[in-house]
Design a protein around this motif. Structure first.
Motif, PDB file in Angstrom:
ATOM      1  N   PRO A   1      -7.226  -8.471   1.501  1.00 34.57           N
ATOM      2  CA  PRO A   1      -7.699  -7.121   1.194  1.00 34.57           C
ATOM      3  C   PRO A   1      -7.763  -6.874  -0.309  1.00 34.57           C
ATOM      4  N   HIS A   2      -8.754  -6.088  -0.715  1.00 37.11           N
ATOM      5  CA  HIS A   2      -8.967  -5.816  -2.134  1.00 37.11           C
ATOM      6  C   HIS A   2      -7.737  -5.202  -2.797  1.00 37.11           C
TER       7      HIS A   2
ATOM      8  N   THR B   1      -7.481  -9.764   9.684  1.00 38.77           N
ATOM      9  CA  THR B   1      -8.382 -10.357   8.691  1.00 38.77           C
ATOM     10  C   THR B   1      -9.092 -11.581   9.259  1.00 38.77           C
TER      11      THR B   1
ATOM     12  N   TYR C   1       0.804  -1.216   0.000  1.00 39.32           N
ATOM     13  CA  TYR C   1       0.000   0.000   0.000  1.00 39.32           C
ATOM     14  C   TYR C   1       0.843   1.275   0.000  1.00 39.32           C
TER      15      TYR C   1
ATOM     16  N   ARG D   1     -10.471   2.420   5.243  1.00 36.45           N
ATOM     17  CA  ARG D   1     -10.859   1.023   5.339  1.00 36.45           C
ATOM     18  C   ARG D   1     -10.705   0.359   3.981  1.00 36.45           C
ATOM     19  N   GLU D   2     -10.480  -0.939   4.009  1.00 34.13           N
ATOM     20  CA  GLU D   2     -10.233  -1.710   2.793  1.00 34.13           C
ATOM     21  C   GLU D   2     -11.118  -2.949   2.809  1.00 34.13           C
ATOM     22  N   GLU D   3     -11.853  -3.178   1.717  1.00 34.09           N
ATOM     23  CA  GLU D   3     -12.733  -4.335   1.651  1.00 34.09           C
ATOM     24  C   GLU D   3     -11.923  -5.626   1.588  1.00 34.09           C
ATOM     25  N   LEU D   4     -12.384  -6.631   2.309  1.00 39.86           N
ATOM     26  CA  LEU D   4     -11.819  -7.972   2.212  1.00 39.86           C
ATOM     27  C   LEU D   4     -12.560  -8.717   1.111  1.00 39.86           C
TER      28      LEU D   4
ATOM     29  N   ALA E   1      -7.023   3.324  -0.377  1.00 40.45           N
ATOM     30  CA  ALA E   1      -8.134   2.692   0.329  1.00 40.45           C
ATOM     31  C   ALA E   1      -9.228   3.728   0.550  1.00 40.45           C
TER      32      ALA E   1
ATOM     33  N   ALA F   1      -3.679  -2.107  11.095  1.00 40.26           N
ATOM     34  CA  ALA F   1      -5.003  -2.692  10.903  1.00 40.26           C
ATOM     35  C   ALA F   1      -5.553  -2.971  12.292  1.00 40.26           C
TER      36      ALA F   1
ATOM     37  N   PHE G   1     -14.574  -5.530   6.060  1.00 40.42           N
ATOM     38  CA  PHE G   1     -13.504  -4.552   5.857  1.00 40.42           C
ATOM     39  C   PHE G   1     -12.417  -4.695   6.916  1.00 40.42           C
ATOM     40  N   ASP G   2     -11.190  -4.411   6.506  1.00 42.53           N
ATOM     41  CA  ASP G   2     -10.094  -4.109   7.425  1.00 42.53           C
ATOM     42  C   ASP G   2     -10.080  -2.601   7.622  1.00 42.53           C
TER      43      ASP G   2
END
Length: 308
Positions: free
Chosen positions: A245-246, A204, A105, A164-167, A302, A148, A270-271
């Motif tokens: 994570p996406h 996660t 990231y 936030r980041e989608e799982l 993100a 996280a 989400f994370d």
């Protein structure tokens, strides 16, 4: 004109009760201290000390002046320390904690951001897992970090969510990606999961365990590995699926598992990434800089969380 040197001599004389004692404490000659006191009295138009035997006694005016003189000199010392801190910052080492896959990231790009502003500093990004970094924060080994936080215990820490980041569920089998993956389907899946050393506390996995509460089961790991790159490669070989994570999926699948794809979980999970530091800590310029730059980087890749 009133000077800092005069105030320094005044306070030393006030404290020691004699010009000789003040001179010894300051490392000056006694006549020099006497001259500074006379100059200060002339500037203010008042008498500050009365001679008594071999010493001096402060007048009521001196009593009034003392706290103001102390504040002035304290402010000057704070300014000196601030400048010294910046000077040291510009040539010293900046240490900042990051969550385990931060390299995907903001790792190299964050370092580039820092060096663009301060090319003379050394940069250390520390951390393989958010839980371990949080412990380093509590013990004072780090000032601040970007973590996280779904599984980080906030006790004694200030936690400020910033993004936030989608799982997402990844697989090389198109049939597994036809629809979003429900908790029931996830509970039956054969997964390869990274962060095996931190399996019990990984953010996660914590999120997935919470998702599967209604099924009464934990995520089923067929294969355990340490790093996310290996997990993605295993998915690409068709040996198992995974949840990552996406942003990591977007970066790693084309390179390591080009035949694999991803789909959302249902409900979406989400994370959360947050700035974390010890509660009540006064952060150094270096820590504040890293927080600013890391927040900018994370929010660029993100979904930002804006504080109200």
């Amino acid at each position: 004109m009133l000077s800092l040197h005069q105030l320094t001599c005044f306070l030393a004389t006030y404290e020691h009760g004699s010009l000789t004692g003040a001179a010894n404490a300051l490392g000056y000659a006694q006549p020099s201290v006497s001259e500074q006191i006379r100059a200060l009295e002339k500037t203010l138009g008042v008498q500050l000390f009365r001679r008594v035997g071999r010493g001096v006694v402060p007048t009521s005016v001196a009593d009034t002046l003392r706290p103001h003189a102390e504040k002035v000199l304290a402010s000057v010392e704070e300014a000196r320390q601030a400048v010294a801190s910046v000077r040291s910052f510009e040539t010293g080492t900046i240490r900042f904690g990051m969550f385990g896959i931060a390299r995907l990231y903001a790792g190299a790009s964050l370092i580039a951001d820092v060096l663009a502003r301060y090319p003379g500093v050394n940069v250390e990004l520390v951390g393989q897992n958010s839980i371990a970094v949080a412990e380093d924060l509590r013990r004072g080994r780090l000032e601040a970090a970007m973590l996280a936080v779904s599984s980080v215990n906030a006790d004694g820490l200030t936690v400020t969510p910033v993004a936030r980041e989608e799982l997402v569920y990844i697989s090389a089998d198109p049939a597994h990606l036809a629809t979003p993956v429900t908790a029931h389907r996830l509970s039956l899946a054969s997964l390869v999961m990274p962060e095996t050393t931190w399996a019990e506390v990984d953010s996660t996995r914590t999120t997935l365990r919470q998702m599967l509460t209604e099924t009464g089961r934990n995520p089923r790991s067929k294969i355990e590995v340490e790093d996310i790159e290996t997990a993605v490669e295993v998915v690409g070989m068709g040996l198992a699926d995974s949840v990552i994570p996406h942003g990591a999926a977007e970066q790693l699948l084309p390179r390591l598992a080009p035949n694999a794809g991803w789909v959302s979980l249902r409900p979406r999970q989400f994370d959360t990434f947050a700035v974390v530091h010890r509660a009540g800590a006064v952060l150094s310029p270096a820590a504040r800089l890293m927080i600013e730059l890391a927040t900018e980087r994370i929010r660029s890749v993100a979904e930002p969380i804006n504080r109200r």
